[in-house]
Design a protein around this motif. Sequence first.
Motif, mmCIF file in Angstrom:
data_model
loop_
_atom_site.group_PDB
_atom_site.id
_atom_site.type_symbol
_atom_site.label_atom_id
_atom_site.label_comp_id
_atom_site.label_asym_id
_atom_site.label_seq_id
_atom_site.Cartn_x
_atom_site.Cartn_y
_atom_site.Cartn_z
ATOM 1 N N ALA A 86 48.940 40.536 36.013
ATOM 2 C CA ALA A 86 48.322 39.974 37.219
ATOM 3 C C ALA A 86 48.776 38.544 37.455
ATOM 4 O O ALA A 86 48.650 38.019 38.561
ATOM 5 N N ASP A 90 43.490 34.890 35.664
ATOM 6 C CA ASP A 90 42.719 36.023 36.158
ATOM 7 C C ASP A 90 42.718 35.949 37.681
ATOM 8 O O ASP A 90 42.460 34.886 38.259
ATOM 9 N N GLU A 119 43.111 41.423 44.932
ATOM 10 C CA GLU A 119 42.146 41.281 43.850
ATOM 11 C C GLU A 119 42.519 42.294 42.770
ATOM 12 O O GLU A 119 42.907 43.422 43.073
ATOM 13 N N TYR A 120 42.430 41.890 41.521
ATOM 14 C CA TYR A 120 42.733 42.758 40.378
ATOM 15 C C TYR A 120 44.122 43.420 40.482
ATOM 16 O O TYR A 120 44.234 44.655 40.524
ATOM 17 N N SER A 122 46.203 43.957 38.261
ATOM 18 C CA SER A 122 46.403 44.861 37.125
ATOM 19 C C SER A 122 46.021 46.295 37.497
ATOM 20 O O SER A 122 46.698 47.252 37.113
ATOM 21 N N GLU A 144 44.517 38.616 32.643
ATOM 22 C CA GLU A 144 43.507 39.445 33.310
ATOM 23 C C GLU A 144 43.223 40.708 32.502
ATOM 24 O O GLU A 144 42.062 41.058 32.249
ATOM 25 N N ARG A 148 39.856 41.709 29.751
ATOM 26 C CA ARG A 148 39.060 42.824 30.271
ATOM 27 C C ARG A 148 39.324 44.105 29.482
ATOM 28 O O ARG A 148 39.165 45.199 29.996
ATOM 29 N N ASP A 154 31.682 41.151 35.113
ATOM 30 C CA ASP A 154 32.509 40.657 36.218
ATOM 31 C C ASP A 154 31.607 39.898 37.188
ATOM 32 O O ASP A 154 30.769 40.492 37.874
ATOM 33 N N ILE A 164 39.409 47.679 31.504
ATOM 34 C CA ILE A 164 40.344 47.777 32.629
ATOM 35 C C ILE A 164 41.282 48.972 32.487
ATOM 36 O O ILE A 164 41.873 49.440 33.465
ATOM 37 N N SER A 168 42.383 51.220 35.810
ATOM 38 C CA SER A 168 43.790 51.060 36.177
ATOM 39 C C SER A 168 44.611 52.336 36.005
ATOM 40 O O SER A 168 45.569 52.569 36.734
#
Length: 612
Positions: A86, A90, A119-120, A122, A144, A148, A154, A164, A168
Motif C-alpha cells: 500500500a 498505512d 482506501e486500503y 492492499s 498496512e 493488519r 480500524d 487483512i 484481500s
Amino acid sequence: MKEYRLTDWLPTSKKEVELRGWSELDVILFSGDAYVDHPSFGAAVIGRILESLGLRVAIVPQPNWRDDLRDFKKLGRPRLFFGISAGCMDSMVNKYTANKRLRSEDAYTPDGRPDMRPEYPSIVYSRILKELYPDVPVVLGGIEASMRRLSHYDYWQDKLQKSILCDSGADLLIYGMGEKPITELTERLVAKGAPIQSHELPTDIPQTAFLAQAEAESSLPAAETLTLYSHEECLKDKKKQAANFRHIEEESNKYAANRITQRVDKQLVVVNAPYPPMNETELDHSFDLPYTRLPHPKYKNKRIPAYDMIKFSVNIHRGCFGGCAFCTISAHQGKFIVSRSKESILKEVREVSQLPDFKGYLSDLGGPSANMYRMGGKDESVCHKCKRPSCIHPKVCPNLNTDHRPLLDIYQSVDALPGIKKSFIGSGVRYDLLLHQSKDSAVNRSTAEYTRELIANHVSGRLKVAPEHTSDSVLNIMRKPSFHQFGEFKQIFDRINRELNLRQQLIPYFISSHPGCKEEDMAELAVLTKRLDFHLEQVQDFTPTPMTVATEAWYTGFHPYTLEPIFSARTQREKLAQRQFFFWYKPEERRNIMNELARIGRKDLINKLYGK
C-alpha cells in the motif's frame, strides 16, 4: 553529477521492459506510492533485492483502479508472483486526519495529489489481480499489511477487522522489514521451477502469514505455537482483544518468538515467527544496492513531498527499543537495533553529495530515533530471553549499552568528507538516553560529549524532542520518561547555547487524547509549558492506528497488560476539549478554556494561565 539512463530505474511500463530486452517478467510489484528509487521507499528496496537475485522485476506505481484496469494488465502475468504494498504509510493514516477529515495532500504522490490511491490498496489491488489472474500468487507486504495481519481495530470504520488476508484474498503476507522473507521465498520458488500456482507457495517461511483451514491447527507443534482468542470471541468480548494484543506485542519483541494462530470464520490465520534481526552485512547489502536515489523520470520534475523531505538524509540504523505505546516502529522494524557499517554510511553520503541540487548540507543522519546507533545488550544472551517491549521504560535496562562513541565517530567522519559543510540531525533525540548515568564513567563521558556535539554542530536552528505529555501518569501509559527529564535536558540545551552564543530552539512534540489522559492533565500541561515559555506548535490528537498498545486500550477500554479499565477521550467534544489547552496563548481560545476549567472544578488553573 552522474548521468542516468531510463534503464537505470526498474521498469514501470511495457516500453521500459522491452528496452531491457526482456520478453517476460519474474515478479511485478504494485505500490500505492510513486516510484522513488531510494532506500527509504519500500517498493524500491524490495525491487532492488529481487533484482540482485537475478530476477526480472518491474514496478507499477499507483495503478488506476477506477478505469478498465489497464495498469493491472499492461505487463501481463509474472512467472513467479505479484507483490503488493500500500506504500510507506498505512493508507488510512495517509488519507485522513485524526478527526477523520480528508487530507489535502498525499506526500508520496507527484505534486501531492490526494486522489491517486484507494482506501486500503492492499485489499483493492489484491482483489483486482486475483480476479484477472486467479492462479498467480499474490504476496502482500508493507506497513498496512504488516500491522493488519491479525484481528485489529480500524479507527476509520470504527470496528474490529479480521486479518487483512481475509478481505484481500492474497495468498501470503510478509510482515516487518521484508528483505529476508522475500529472498527466501524467491529462492525457493526459483528452485521449484515455474510457473508457480497460488496453492504452491511455501507456508513455513519465517516472518510470513497465511490462511489455512481450521483443522490445520492440530498439525502445528503446540510447544512453538501461541493460540489467540478467535476473532469471533474478540467481537463478543473486548477484554479478550486486549489480552490478545499483549501476546502479539510480546512475541514481536522476542529474539526467538512463537508462531501465532487465530481462528476467524472457519479458517485459521497462521503467523510464523519472525527471523532473528538482520546483521550488519545484510543491512549494508540492502542499502548498497544500485539505487539512483531519484524519482522515476516519468514524473518529469513533479514535486514528491516525501522525497523532498529525505533526499539529503541518510538512515544509519533500523529498529527502536523505545517501545512507545502509540508507535508502530518496533512492531514493524523490531526493538533490536541493527546498524549499518561506517563504510556503508560514508558510501551513501558520498552518493548524496553528487545529487544535482545538493549544497553541502545533510538534513539528517539518523533513524527511527536519532541516538540509538550501535546500541544493544552488553550480554546478548540476556536479550535472547527478554520480552520487554522497551529497553528504557520504566527504567533503562542495566544490560543496555548506551555508549554514544560510535555515533560521534559517524558524525565526525561524515563532516570530514569533501563537499559536506554540515550534517544536521532531523530524527527525534531520546533525551532520556542522554541523561542516563551508566556505571561506566567512559560511557557517561561519551554521552556528555555527544550532547555537546549535537547541540553545537548538528542543530539546524531547531532541535526536535518528544516529551509527548507532562503528566507522569499519562507518560507511564505512553511508556515515556517523566517530564522532569525534559526540564533537565532543556537546562543543558539552554546552557550550551549560552556558552556558544547560539540562539537555537528546542521544539517539543505533544499528544492530546491519548488513553489515560483527561482534561485536567491537559490543563496542567498548559500551565507547565507556559511556565517554560513555550507556545506549542508541534502537537497532534492521538490517532488510533492498527497494532499499538494505545490503540487497543482506546478501542477496548482495557489496558492490554493489566486488563484494568482505562479512560480515553472518544467523542469529538472530548477530543476538542483536550486539544484546546495546547493553544492557551491564543486570544480566541481563552474564553472556552476558562469555561472548561470552571466546569471541571479547576478554577485555580485560570489564574496560573491568565493571571488574576
